[in-house]
Design a protein around this motif. Structure first.
Motif, PDB file in Angstrom:
ATOM      1  N   HIS A 127      21.487  11.419   8.064  1.00  0.00           N
ATOM      2  CA  HIS A 127      22.527  11.323   8.927  1.00  0.00           C
ATOM      3  C   HIS A 127      23.746  12.174   8.343  1.00  0.00           C
ATOM      4  CE1 HIS A 127      20.695   8.321  11.802  1.00  0.00           C
ATOM      5  NE2 HIS A 127      20.329   7.640  10.586  1.00  0.00           N
ATOM      6  N   GLU A 128      23.635  12.779   7.291  1.00  0.00           N
ATOM      7  CA  GLU A 128      24.601  13.593   6.796  1.00  0.00           C
ATOM      8  C   GLU A 128      25.429  14.716   7.293  1.00  0.00           C
ATOM      9  OE1 GLU A 128      23.310  14.983   2.938  1.00  0.00           O
ATOM     10  OE2 GLU A 128      21.942  16.333   3.775  1.00  0.00           O
ATOM     11  N   ASN A 129      24.492  15.039   8.567  1.00  0.00           N
ATOM     12  CA  ASN A 129      24.991  16.156   9.450  1.00  0.00           C
ATOM     13  C   ASN A 129      26.181  15.614  10.304  1.00  0.00           C
ATOM     14  OD1 ASN A 129      23.025  14.763  10.939  1.00  0.00           O
ATOM     15  ND2 ASN A 129      23.271  16.214  12.616  1.00  0.00           N
ATOM     16  N   LYS A 130      26.398  14.376  10.293  1.00  0.00           N
ATOM     17  CA  LYS A 130      27.324  13.626  11.047  1.00  0.00           C
ATOM     18  C   LYS A 130      28.902  13.678  10.636  1.00  0.00           C
ATOM     19  CE  LYS A 130      24.718  12.541  14.443  1.00  0.00           C
ATOM     20  NZ  LYS A 130      25.014  12.962  15.740  1.00  0.00           N
ATOM     21  N   MET A 131      28.795  13.980   9.133  1.00  0.00           N
ATOM     22  CA  MET A 131      30.081  13.885   8.277  1.00  0.00           C
ATOM     23  C   MET A 131      30.884  15.149   8.950  1.00  0.00           C
ATOM     24  SD  MET A 131      31.354  12.395   5.594  1.00  0.00           S
ATOM     25  CE  MET A 131      30.071  11.984   4.525  1.00  0.00           C
ATOM     26  N   PRO A 132      32.362  15.026   9.100  1.00  0.00           N
ATOM     27  CA  PRO A 132      32.789  16.088   9.413  1.00  0.00           C
ATOM     28  C   PRO A 132      32.695  17.498   8.428  1.00  0.00           C
ATOM     29  CG  PRO A 132      34.356  14.142   9.122  1.00  0.00           C
ATOM     30  CD  PRO A 132      32.881  13.908   8.611  1.00  0.00           C
ATOM     31  N   ARG A 133      32.677  18.460   9.321  1.00  0.00           N
ATOM     32  CA  ARG A 133      32.261  19.547   8.547  1.00  0.00           C
ATOM     33  C   ARG A 133      33.288  20.121   7.384  1.00  0.00           C
ATOM     34  NH1 ARG A 133      30.832  24.849  12.222  1.00  0.00           N
ATOM     35  NH2 ARG A 133      29.344  23.226  12.815  1.00  0.00           N
ATOM     36  N   PRO A 134      34.596  19.848   7.462  1.00  0.00           N
ATOM     37  CA  PRO A 134      35.381  20.169   6.260  1.00  0.00           C
ATOM     38  C   PRO A 134      35.052  19.230   4.953  1.00  0.00           C
ATOM     39  CG  PRO A 134      36.855  20.287   8.248  1.00  0.00           C
ATOM     40  CD  PRO A 134      35.280  19.590   8.673  1.00  0.00           C
ATOM     41  N   LEU A 135      34.858  18.030   5.361  1.00  0.00           N
ATOM     42  CA  LEU A 135      34.692  17.094   4.203  1.00  0.00           C
ATOM     43  C   LEU A 135      33.286  17.554   3.879  1.00  0.00           C
ATOM     44  CD1 LEU A 135      35.161  14.792   2.569  1.00  0.00           C
ATOM     45  CD2 LEU A 135      34.155  13.405   4.390  1.00  0.00           C
ATOM     46  N   ARG A 136      32.104  17.780   4.749  1.00  0.00           N
ATOM     47  CA  ARG A 136      31.002  18.274   4.073  1.00  0.00           C
ATOM     48  C   ARG A 136      31.082  19.459   3.066  1.00  0.00           C
ATOM     49  NH1 ARG A 136      28.453  18.350   8.960  1.00  0.00           N
ATOM     50  NH2 ARG A 136      27.487  20.609   8.812  1.00  0.00           N
ATOM     51  N   TYR A 137      31.733  20.147   3.587  1.00  0.00           N
ATOM     52  CA  TYR A 137      31.990  21.547   2.784  1.00  0.00           C
ATOM     53  C   TYR A 137      32.568  21.126   1.249  1.00  0.00           C
ATOM     54  CZ  TYR A 137      34.101  25.982   1.317  1.00  0.00           C
ATOM     55  OH  TYR A 137      34.475  27.121   0.506  1.00  0.00           O
ATOM     56  N   VAL A 138      33.664  20.294   1.202  1.00  0.00           N
ATOM     57  CA  VAL A 138      34.097  19.681  -0.029  1.00  0.00           C
ATOM     58  C   VAL A 138      32.896  19.126  -0.937  1.00  0.00           C
ATOM     59  CG1 VAL A 138      35.750  18.200  -0.999  1.00  0.00           C
ATOM     60  CG2 VAL A 138      36.491  19.610   0.737  1.00  0.00           C
ATOM     61  N   LEU A 139      32.287  18.242  -0.103  1.00  0.00           N
ATOM     62  CA  LEU A 139      31.234  17.492  -0.773  1.00  0.00           C
ATOM     63  C   LEU A 139      30.160  18.442  -1.319  1.00  0.00           C
ATOM     64  CD1 LEU A 139      30.797  14.262   1.107  1.00  0.00           C
ATOM     65  CD2 LEU A 139      32.058  14.702  -0.816  1.00  0.00           C
ATOM     66  N   ASP A 140      29.985  19.341  -0.603  1.00  0.00           N
ATOM     67  CA  ASP A 140      28.980  20.408  -1.270  1.00  0.00           C
ATOM     68  C   ASP A 140      29.386  21.296  -2.287  1.00  0.00           C
ATOM     69  OD1 ASP A 140      27.218  19.689   0.875  1.00  0.00           O
ATOM     70  OD2 ASP A 140      27.450  21.389   2.120  1.00  0.00           O
ATOM     71  N   GLY A 141      30.651  21.199  -2.430  1.00  0.00           N
ATOM     72  CA  GLY A 141      31.271  21.948  -3.606  1.00  0.00           C
ATOM     73  C   GLY A 141      30.963  21.389  -4.787  1.00  0.00           C
ATOM     74  N   LEU A 142      30.865  19.940  -4.755  1.00  0.00           N
ATOM     75  CA  LEU A 142      30.661  18.846  -5.936  1.00  0.00           C
ATOM     76  C   LEU A 142      29.051  19.017  -6.535  1.00  0.00           C
ATOM     77  CD1 LEU A 142      32.825  15.749  -4.895  1.00  0.00           C
ATOM     78  CD2 LEU A 142      33.253  17.934  -6.389  1.00  0.00           C
TER      79      LEU A 142
END
Length: 446
Positions: free
Chosen positions: A337-352
């Motif tokens: 279900h991770e695609n439901k995460m807000p795109r800006p926040l998903r971008y930040v988490l992907d950076g980690l």
């Protein structure tokens, strides 16, 4: 209910972030037990930390109508939206990022300390104030339906665990070197403080009588989550965890090179996101397991000792535990279900970095989206259904006629996030829980 008989069964809710939806699923099924559906809560003692503090406060405030209360709690989790918990938009994340960049790059020159968390959880205050009738706790105590509720939070000043307790007059109070009890009237700030995930959410200011003190997540220093309920007088304790024991065992086998688990040398170096996930797991997952092991050993010690234990500083008694844990890995459910995460926040988490979801998934704690929370409610509902005879027997031991004898199983309701998926197991059990399932229970859970 008399005050004397109230201090018998305790409910312990220690969860983390969005995973608290699993507790709501378990409780909803318990609330459908015929003898409880339209009656008073069977849990006169409630202890909660983190998301468990939110769930526990809701049950305490509406405990006079247990079935309705548990259904409402599940409904709130099932309809939850990200923006009701924190700001995940680009503007908010950008401002937070600038504060972190300023503190880390220029803080030594111009002074830092402007960043207090990765996410702004201001919306959560409005959500709790709107949906959680905290004033109902006072009424429940006065009617004798609630003996006491204890909410744990961690002081960022002293590092001690604080237990904010509201209950009937004369309820126990204890003070240890790293634990402090306070008689209070539970307010929104106490609940928010307990649910403030460290580093992720900003600290919450609470007045402790002498000064305003800043608090964070109650699970941070709560190494004995069963202790508050036991000290408040519980002779039996039902706890709802969020760790899937089978998934944890599989990870252990992989590390030790167990048969059929592949080469341990293939494990990749952990990205920062995985380290953060393990950090949160240490807060939310490990303490309940360790405390349960300790309780079982203490029960065995007391049972094997003849006569009173005169050498101990406090009276000791056996306490019967019942622990419900997920039959499925909640982190792996979050991955779907991770695609439901807000795109800006998903971008930040992907950076980690991309973590190994099975070992530590930061997303599973932050995914406050109805698609994920409904899935967790489903798992909790099914796990409780698989052990419903065991749960009923456990409750009947203390509440007598208020819990009816087992009847035909209640069918899962549709359209509210429970019972919509195929049953996937018979639940799991912990050492020291109530007696094993009857043959009828095993048949039900197939």
């Amino acid at each position: 209910m008399k005050a004397g008989e109230a201090a018998k069964i305790g409910l312990v809710l220690t969860a983390g972030g969005a995973r608290g939806a699993y507790q709501a699923g378990v409780l909803r099924r318990v609330g459908e037990i015929p003898g409880l559906r339209s009656g008073v809560s069977p849990f006169p003692i409630i202890a909660g930390a983190s998301a468990g503090a939110i769930n526990g406060a809701m049950l305490a405030a509406t405990c006079s109508r247990f079935g309705e209360s548990t259904a409402k709690l599940a409904e709130l989790w099932a309809d939850l939206r990200m923006e009701q918990v924190y700001h995940g938009d680009a503007l908010s994340l950008g401002c937070t990022g600038l504060r972190w960049a300023r503190d880390l790059s220029l803080g030594g020159l111009i002074g830092g300390g402007t960043a207090h968390g990765l996410l702004d959880a201001a919306p959560l205050r409005n959500f709790i104030a709107q949906h959680l009738p905290v004033r109902g706790i006072d009424g429940a105590v006065k009617r004798g339906h609630l003996y006491a509720i204890a909410i744990a939070a961690t002081s960022y000043h002293s590092g001690r665990s604080f237990f904010f307790i509201q209950g009937q007059e004369g309820h126990p109070i204890w003070h240890k070197s790293r634990r402090v009890c306070m008689r209070v009237r539970i307010e929104v700030d106490h609940i928010l403080a307990s649910a403030a995930i460290p580093i992720i959410f900003q600290p919450v200011r609470v007045n402790t009588g002498g000064a305003d003190t800043y608090f964070g997540d109650g699970g941070l220093r709560l190494v004995t989550p069963l202790s508050p309920a036991i000290r408040l007088g519980a002779e039996r304790v039902m706890a709802i965890g969020i760790r899937c024991t089978s998934a944890a065992a599989a990870l252990s086998r992989a590390e030790l090179g167990g048969p059929g688990d592949g080469d341990p040398g293939a494990i990749e170096p952990p990205p920062l996101s995985q380290i953060c996930g393990v950090f949160l797991n240490a807060i939310f997952l490990d303490h309940l397991d360790a405390d349960l092991d300790h309780l079982v050993r203490m029960n065995e010690l007391i049972a094997s000792h003849r006569g009173p234990l005169k050498t101990v500083s406090e009276p000791m008694r056996t306490v019967r535990p019942l622990v419900i844990n997920p039959s499925e890995d909640l982190a792996m459910i979050a991955r779907t279900h991770e695609n439901k995460m807000p795109r800006p926040l998903r971008y930040v988490l992907d950076g980690l970095g991309k973590p190994d979801a099975q070992s530590a998934d930061l997303t599973s704690y932050l995914l406050f989206d109805s698609s994920y929370t409904r899935a967790l409610i489903d798992v909790g509902y099914r796990d409780a259904s698989a052990r419903i005879d065991e749960i009923e027997e456990f409750l009947r031991g203390d509440v007598g006629s208020r819990v009816a004898k087992p009847r035909k199983k209640v069918a899962p309701r549709k359209g509210s996030g429970t019972g919509n998926r195929k049953r996937s197991g018979t639940g799991n059990r912990e050492p020291g829980t109530a007696r094993a399932h009857s043959a009828r229970t095993a048949k039900r859970s197939k």
